[in-house]
Scaffold this motif. Structure first.
Motif, PDB file in Angstrom:
ATOM      1  N   ILE A  95       0.855  -1.188   0.000  1.00  0.00           N
ATOM      2  CA  ILE A  95       0.000   0.000   0.000  1.00  0.00           C
ATOM      3  C   ILE A  95       0.891   1.239   0.000  1.00  0.00           C
ATOM      4  O   ILE A  95       1.753   1.394   0.877  1.00  0.00           O
ATOM      5  N   TYR A  98       2.685   3.766   3.236  1.00  0.00           N
ATOM      6  CA  TYR A  98       3.278   3.117   4.409  1.00  0.00           C
ATOM      7  C   TYR A  98       4.802   3.131   4.296  1.00  0.00           C
ATOM      8  O   TYR A  98       5.357   3.021   3.201  1.00  0.00           O
ATOM      9  N   VAL A 121      -2.891   7.149   2.046  1.00  0.00           N
ATOM     10  CA  VAL A 121      -2.702   5.811   1.472  1.00  0.00           C
ATOM     11  C   VAL A 121      -3.340   5.735   0.089  1.00  0.00           C
ATOM     12  O   VAL A 121      -4.364   6.371  -0.182  1.00  0.00           O
ATOM     13  N   TYR A 123      -3.879   2.890  -3.454  1.00  0.00           N
ATOM     14  CA  TYR A 123      -3.776   1.531  -4.000  1.00  0.00           C
ATOM     15  C   TYR A 123      -2.657   1.498  -5.031  1.00  0.00           C
ATOM     16  O   TYR A 123      -2.634   2.305  -5.956  1.00  0.00           O
ATOM     17  N   PRO A 150      -9.379  -3.170   7.313  1.00  0.00           N
ATOM     18  CA  PRO A 150      -8.871  -1.800   7.378  1.00  0.00           C
ATOM     19  C   PRO A 150      -8.717  -1.265   8.788  1.00  0.00           C
ATOM     20  O   PRO A 150      -7.801  -0.478   9.051  1.00  0.00           O
ATOM     21  N   LEU A 172      -8.480   3.166   4.051  1.00  0.00           N
ATOM     22  CA  LEU A 172      -8.010   1.803   3.829  1.00  0.00           C
ATOM     23  C   LEU A 172      -9.158   0.889   3.399  1.00  0.00           C
ATOM     24  O   LEU A 172      -8.972  -0.011   2.569  1.00  0.00           O
TER      25      LEU A 172
END
Length: 356
Positions: A95, A98, A121, A123, A150, A172
């Motif tokens: 992800i 992070y 965050v 995808y 999530p 998330l």
């Protein structure tokens, strides 16, 4: 499509009994010992063991574990999560947003490579599609896909980018929804959301509910969505959890010797129940007779056509022969209970016909 109808798609054509108690595992399974050595080689920057070799090794491990699950007789298989090292770390590496800054001590002498969320965050690469497609190619039985939820992905990380953990969990959830859409396009029909953090922070059950609403949005109607919640004080999230948009609730009750079973009797449990019938914290194989008694405890809560059985949680910390023995005895116990129900030796209620 009702949860009951969706569940029926996992019944094998050659199922011997009229009654069907579905058998599966929660997710993780003991990895072959050689795979731990292979990971060390792959993670050693001075070694020539490259990504292609790692891919071949994990493919071989998935073949071994999927075959063990099939030989044990499970109705729904998992590849044992052989490519995953830890349930948050695995996804955090995939992800965008992070970062990792080294392991933190979590209990005793155990360390966890706890990630930090340093920006919004997003995808990036597929998380599990290739993993699912490979496992599905190895068997003609259904393959379940467990995904860390999530709320746990947010709660078990350092939040350095969002005003609240709640906002992070919702973003998330949108990413999990995107991954599920890709999995469904690849053929997956049984998705399990793992939310172990909910058991330790039950006051946040409303946040989990909203996150699940985002996950379930636009999911294809024949996809069977499960929620796994590890051992905790379930009375603090019941009956509110029944409002979650999932078909099945996977609960860890064998670990507590079913002391909390009555929690789910009043008010009536309206979902499908996936009941842990073997204790993953005990490195001994329960007898078929003992597991049958545990299955009957589940029948006190739901009828057989709404009952799934599995080990309490992931099996990865057990010796592999013990893990296999638990699965094999669990399947035999389920088939014997089914036959006894068919013969009228066990009296159970049936699910009322739906209004549809």
């Amino acid at each position: 499509m009702s949860s009951h109808s969706k569940r029926d798609q996992f019944r094998r054509p050659d199922h011997a009994n009229e009654t069907f108690i579905m058998t599966t595992v929660v997710g993780s399974y003991p990895k072959p010992k050689w795979l731990h050595r292979v990971r060390e080689l792959w993670e050693d920057e001075e070694n020539s063991f490259d990504d292609e070799n790692w891919q071949e090794a994990t493919d071989d491990a998935a073949r071994v574990i999927t075959d063990e699950h099939e030989r044990a007789g499970l109705d729904v298989l998992v590849d044992g999560e052989v490519r995953r090292n830890e349930m948050v770390e695995f996804f955090a590496h995939r992800i965008e947003g992070y970062e990792f800054n080294g392991p933190v001590k979590v209990w005793g002498h155990n360390y966890f490579d706890k990630p930090s969320v340093t920006r919004e965050v997003e995808y990036g690469e597929n998380w599990l599609v290739e993993e699912y497609e490979f496992a599905a190619s190895l068997t003609d039985r259904p393959v379940k896909v467990p995904i860390t939820g999530p709320y746990t992905l947010a709660n078990w990380s350092f939040n350095e980018a969002y005003d609240t953990e709640e906002e992070l969990a919702y973003d998330l959830a949108d990413l999990v929804n995107e991954e599920i859409e890709k999995l469904v396009d690849a053929g997956a029909r049984y998705i399990q959301i793992d939310e172990p953090a909910l058991a330790t922070t039950p006051d946040d059950h409303a946040i989990v509910g909203e996150a699940l609403e985002r996950i379930a949005e636009n999911v294809h109607e024949d996809v069977y969505l499960g929620l796994h919640v590890c051992y905790g004080d379930y009375s603090r999230i019941y009956p509110e959890m029944l409002e979650y948009p999932v078909d099945e609730y996977d609960l860890e009750l064998a670990n507590g010797d079913y002391e909390q079973l009555d929690v789910f009797k009043d008010p009536e449990f309206t979902g499908n129940l996936a009941l842990g019938v073997t204790d993953v914290h005990v490195a001994e194989v329960e007898s078929v007779a003992e597991i049958k008694e545990n299955i009957k405890k589940g029948l006190e809560v739901v009828p057989a056509d709404r009952l799934t059985i599995s080990p309490d949680c992931g099996l990865k910390l057990l010796p592999r022969d013990v893990a296999y023995g638990k699965m094999e005895n669990m399947v035999q116990a389920a088939r014997e209970v089914e036959a006894e129900i068919d013969r009228g030796e066990i009296e159970v209620a049936s699910t009322p016909a739906s209004a549809d």
